[in-house]
Design a protein around this motif. Structure first.
Motif, mmCIF file in Angstrom:
data_model
loop_
_atom_site.group_PDB
_atom_site.id
_atom_site.type_symbol
_atom_site.label_atom_id
_atom_site.label_comp_id
_atom_site.label_asym_id
_atom_site.label_seq_id
_atom_site.Cartn_x
_atom_site.Cartn_y
_atom_site.Cartn_z
ATOM 1 N N VAL A 83 4.053 31.863 19.919
ATOM 2 C CA VAL A 83 4.262 31.048 21.077
ATOM 3 C C VAL A 83 3.136 29.688 21.113
ATOM 4 C CG1 VAL A 83 4.148 31.197 23.538
ATOM 5 C CG2 VAL A 83 5.262 32.869 22.515
ATOM 6 N N GLY A 84 1.765 30.288 20.789
ATOM 7 C CA GLY A 84 0.829 29.231 20.685
ATOM 8 C C GLY A 84 1.446 28.056 20.008
ATOM 9 N N ILE A 112 1.816 24.086 20.987
ATOM 10 C CA ILE A 112 1.134 23.057 20.323
ATOM 11 C C ILE A 112 2.090 22.054 19.766
ATOM 12 C CG2 ILE A 112 -0.447 22.243 18.259
ATOM 13 C CD1 ILE A 112 -2.001 25.068 18.898
ATOM 14 N N ALA A 113 2.986 22.710 18.966
ATOM 15 C CA ALA A 113 4.161 21.591 18.565
ATOM 16 C C ALA A 113 4.754 20.710 19.497
ATOM 17 C CB ALA A 113 4.971 22.594 17.820
ATOM 18 N N LEU A 114 5.156 21.492 20.851
ATOM 19 C CA LEU A 114 5.725 20.827 21.770
ATOM 20 C C LEU A 114 4.750 19.838 22.430
ATOM 21 C CD1 LEU A 114 8.228 20.809 23.842
ATOM 22 C CD2 LEU A 114 7.000 22.365 25.226
ATOM 23 N N ILE A 137 2.673 13.915 22.984
ATOM 24 C CA ILE A 137 2.083 12.902 22.700
ATOM 25 C C ILE A 137 2.517 11.772 21.784
ATOM 26 C CG2 ILE A 137 -0.286 12.438 21.375
ATOM 27 C CD1 ILE A 137 -0.435 13.765 23.900
ATOM 28 N N LYS A 138 3.430 12.206 20.700
ATOM 29 C CA LYS A 138 4.067 11.050 19.920
ATOM 30 C C LYS A 138 5.041 10.074 20.829
ATOM 31 C CE LYS A 138 6.828 10.593 15.669
ATOM 32 N NZ LYS A 138 7.799 11.543 14.624
#
Length: 135
Positions: free
Chosen positions: A97-98, A102-104, A109-110
């Motif tokens: 889940v972490g 972080i990917a989300l 951010i992108k």
């Protein structure tokens, strides 16, 4: 100037001159009152618009708070579900889940500029709808 006065005094009597002066004063007073009324109306519209925008902002903050809580509980439940299904150590599901969070975060951010522009569009639409309701 004395020529004007003498011509005016020839055309208009003293009473008529006084009456014209009073009418001119009344017109000036009416114009001043009109300007004051427009200023008050503008301040009322400004206050109404600001209060509408603050109401939208408050609702957005409340909704984002509940969305954050829902996402947190969903992430916690999913992590516990992964641990239960695969019988992994307790940190494994939370690690998955972490990584997903972080990917989300990286995707947000992108695409921050696109998201910012979309939020600005939504805010403009909300302000326009409030202005249409007030008009």
């Amino acid at each position: 100037m004395s020529g004007r006065k003498s011509l005016r005094s020839r055309i208009f009597t003293e009473e008529e001159q006084q009456f014209q002066k009073e009418r001119f004063d009344k017109v000036i007073q009416s114009i001043v009152k009109l300007i004051e009324t427009y200023a008050k109306l503008f301040t009322i519209q400004l206050k109404t618009g600001l209060s509408g925008m603050l109401a939208i902002l408050a609702m957005a903050v409340i909704l984002l708070t509940f969305l954050t809580l829902a996402f947190s509980f969903f992430a916690l439940a999913f992590a516990l579900f992964v641990n239960y299904i695969f019988s992994w150590p307790s940190f494994a599901g939370f690690s998955i889940v972490g990584v997903f969070c972080i990917a989300l975060f990286g995707v947000v951010i992108k695409n921050a500029k696109k998201l910012r522009n979309q939020f600005l569009i939504w805010i403009d639409q909300a302000v326009d709808s409030i202005n249409e309701e007030n008009d």
